[in-house]
Design an enzyme around this catalytic site. Sequence first.
Site, PDB file in Angstrom:
ATOM      1  N   ASP A 124       0.945  -1.243  -0.069  1.00 51.74           N
ATOM      2  CA  ASP A 124      -0.017   0.323  -0.080  1.00 51.74           C
ATOM      3  C   ASP A 124       0.935   1.228  -0.024  1.00 51.74           C
ATOM      4  OD1 ASP A 124      -2.468   1.506   0.292  1.00 51.74           O
ATOM      5  OD2 ASP A 124      -3.080  -0.024   1.615  1.00 51.74           O
ATOM      6  N   ASP A 226      -2.883   4.613  -2.509  1.00 49.18           N
ATOM      7  CA  ASP A 226      -4.032   5.089  -1.604  1.00 49.18           C
ATOM      8  C   ASP A 226      -4.377   6.447  -1.934  1.00 49.18           C
ATOM      9  OD1 ASP A 226      -4.991   4.675   1.052  1.00 49.18           O
ATOM     10  OD2 ASP A 226      -4.324   6.639   1.389  1.00 49.18           O
ATOM     11  N   GLU A 284      -6.593   3.474  -5.581  1.00 48.67           N
ATOM     12  CA  GLU A 284      -7.821   3.523  -4.779  1.00 48.67           C
ATOM     13  C   GLU A 284      -8.509   4.939  -5.353  1.00 48.67           C
ATOM     14  OE1 GLU A 284      -9.493   4.107  -0.366  1.00 48.67           O
ATOM     15  OE2 GLU A 284      -7.748   5.369  -1.256  1.00 48.67           O
ATOM     16  N   HIS A 351     -10.938  -2.716   4.168  1.00 48.56           N
ATOM     17  CA  HIS A 351     -10.719  -1.978   5.847  1.00 48.56           C
ATOM     18  C   HIS A 351     -11.471  -0.819   5.972  1.00 48.56           C
ATOM     19  CE1 HIS A 351      -7.868   0.088   3.320  1.00 48.56           C
ATOM     20  NE2 HIS A 351      -7.712   0.774   4.167  1.00 48.56           N
ATOM     21  N   ASP A 352     -11.752  -0.273   4.881  1.00 48.04           N
ATOM     22  CA  ASP A 352     -12.671   0.999   5.282  1.00 48.04           C
ATOM     23  C   ASP A 352     -14.236   0.599   5.090  1.00 48.04           C
ATOM     24  OD1 ASP A 352     -10.276   2.532   4.925  1.00 48.04           O
ATOM     25  OD2 ASP A 352     -10.289   2.540   2.864  1.00 48.04           O
TER      26      ASP A 352
HETATM   27  C1  GLC Z   1      -7.636   5.550   2.096  1.00 46.81           C
HETATM   28  C2  GLC Z   1      -7.344   4.306   2.890  1.00 46.81           C
HETATM   29  C3  GLC Z   1      -7.896   4.670   4.494  1.00 46.81           C
HETATM   30  C4  GLC Z   1      -7.299   5.691   5.011  1.00 46.81           C
HETATM   31  C5  GLC Z   1      -7.361   7.047   3.966  1.00 46.81           C
HETATM   32  C6  GLC Z   1      -6.529   7.993   4.232  1.00 46.81           C
HETATM   33  O1  GLC Z   1      -8.910   5.530   1.667  1.00 46.81           O
HETATM   34  O2  GLC Z   1      -7.997   3.171   2.429  1.00 46.81           O
HETATM   35  O3  GLC Z   1      -7.914   3.529   5.219  1.00 46.81           O
HETATM   36  O4  GLC Z   1      -7.954   6.195   6.114  1.00 46.81           O
HETATM   37  O5  GLC Z   1      -7.105   6.692   2.495  1.00 46.81           O
HETATM   38  O6  GLC Z   1      -5.002   7.535   4.122  1.00 46.81           O
END
Ligand code: GLC
Length: 578
Positions: A124, A226, A284, A351-352
């Site tokens: 990541d 990310d 992402e 995980h979100d």
């Molecule tokens: C992405 C991650 C998340 C995080 C955010 C800030 O959305 O998946 O878990 O809190 O970015 O880095």
Amino acid sequence: MLLIALLFTSFMSITAQENKTTIVKISDAKWWKEAVIYQIYPRSFKDSDGDGIGDIKGIISKLDYLKSLGIDAVWLSPIYDSPNDDNGYDISNYKEILKDFGTMADFDLLLKEMHKRNIKLIMDMVVNHSSDEHEWFKQSKSSRDNKYRDYYYWWPAEKGTPPYRWSFFDVNSNAWKYDATTNAYYLHYFSQKQPDLNWNNPSLRKEIYDTMTFWLNKGIDGFRMDAFQFISKDDSFPELPKEIVNNTFEIIKFYGNGPKLHEHIQEMNREVLSKFPNAMSVSEGAGDSPEAAMKFVDPDRKELNLAYHFESVDIGNHISEFGLIKYKDIFSRYDEVFKEKGWLSIFVSNHDQPRMVSKFGNDTPQFRAISSKMLSTFVMTMRGTPYNFNGDEIGMVNIRFDNIEDYNDVDTRNKYEQLKNGGGDLKAFLENKKQTSRENGRTPFQWDATANGGFTSGKPWLKVNPNYAEINAAAQEKDPNSVLNYYRKLVKTRKASPILKYGKFTLLDHDNPNVFAYIRELEGKKVLILLNFTGKEASFDLGFSTKHTTLILGNYPNKSLLTSNTLRPYESLILELK
Ligand code: GLC
């Protein structure tokens, strides 16, 4: 299994020849299009030393389990040095391992042991922002003429208050934070401890490319980028209309997809990714439409390999609330744009997100297992690379904490504080979080029925779901009909099938509010997938008879009611269509 083998051996070699009925050419084949990806949230996966926090050695101890699932690659959530304001998504040193997780030697061993088992590793990479404890930020905030000043976004106070920007995690709901040291505000789309990096600065970009190269040189197999759609911003920072703060797509328009986004990604491709042609890259976030998503992954543009969009998870809290038809429409719309080229990720949780079965299925004892199997069938039979979030393969469910003290998540805690300060309804908030908080997906993995679900011998950093006595991997190992063993069959089915990997997607019975039905088709061979998203028997109308079908895999152990065009509650069927 024999049936599957027979069914697919004839397609095992896709040749270079073009076929009128297929959009796939062998030159398009890539390992990451064929892979099943498994996401590990390292804090919660397996603790090896009793400190209550999952770690790298814990993951190593479970590699044989991962191998037994049949998965091809692991996406590992961040393990870099971090003060953990956002559990590692706030990085203070991109080239160090967080002590809680172990050492660089542990990491090297992990990679070696994974590769030994033919499992790839996707790291990541969090480079829209760093931690405020990163040396770059410490320097940057120390004086206006520091050489790192422009690594971040600063708004000098003499220009007045910066235009309102909502922050995803900020306790005051403001993305600009005043810092007295230099009498200026810095930008943080996420928490105050996650200042946004300024990609306009070529020295910053160079440092990021250098970091990525460092990890690729170690032999990792790619990156999940990310919050990547946010790396380029409209620097005039137009004021955000308050009424859109709950609409992710509107926010993306204002906050991300900035004018230099694709220029930066193309540069990153030239400087890093093109030098490691086998490495996979996934963004992402993918903009605010399927067309915008395509721009990230159109091979002609030389940017990234895959993207995942949020439309299908941001649609609402439960399928009964937003309706299956809308859900189908999202996937069909994206598939339509991606049918000729480009590649998507298919996921229902990470995980979100809350647990997949609690959101899109039914986690009551009666339907938990069957609806978990149905949802995994969906993920594994769509066109696009399937992702499994750790724990979904055993049907883990939302924990539904009663108290705010039980939450560790910066998002949930800060929103609670915000509401408290504004005199909002805290009880209603907590009720809502039982269904929606991302913490639901982060409780420790339930390995067995021993204390703490076998996750740790110490005190877990986040409570283990008390249902670990019934829902755990060890119990499911022994049961041939378990969610876990069905998941293994699904992975095998997907991997043995070029049709499921590459075949064209056609939606059937669009207006059916209960059944998601589609065909995957390659070189004239068809697979029909039928999924009942409800807890009742549901009928379907495909416009043709299902008489001439052969079962490849179904989630009920006994014979289906297919002949009456009916599916049982949460039934899923993968059928060969003659
Ligand atoms: C992405 C991650 C998340 C995080 C955010 C800030 O959305 O998946 O878990 O809190 O970015 O880095």
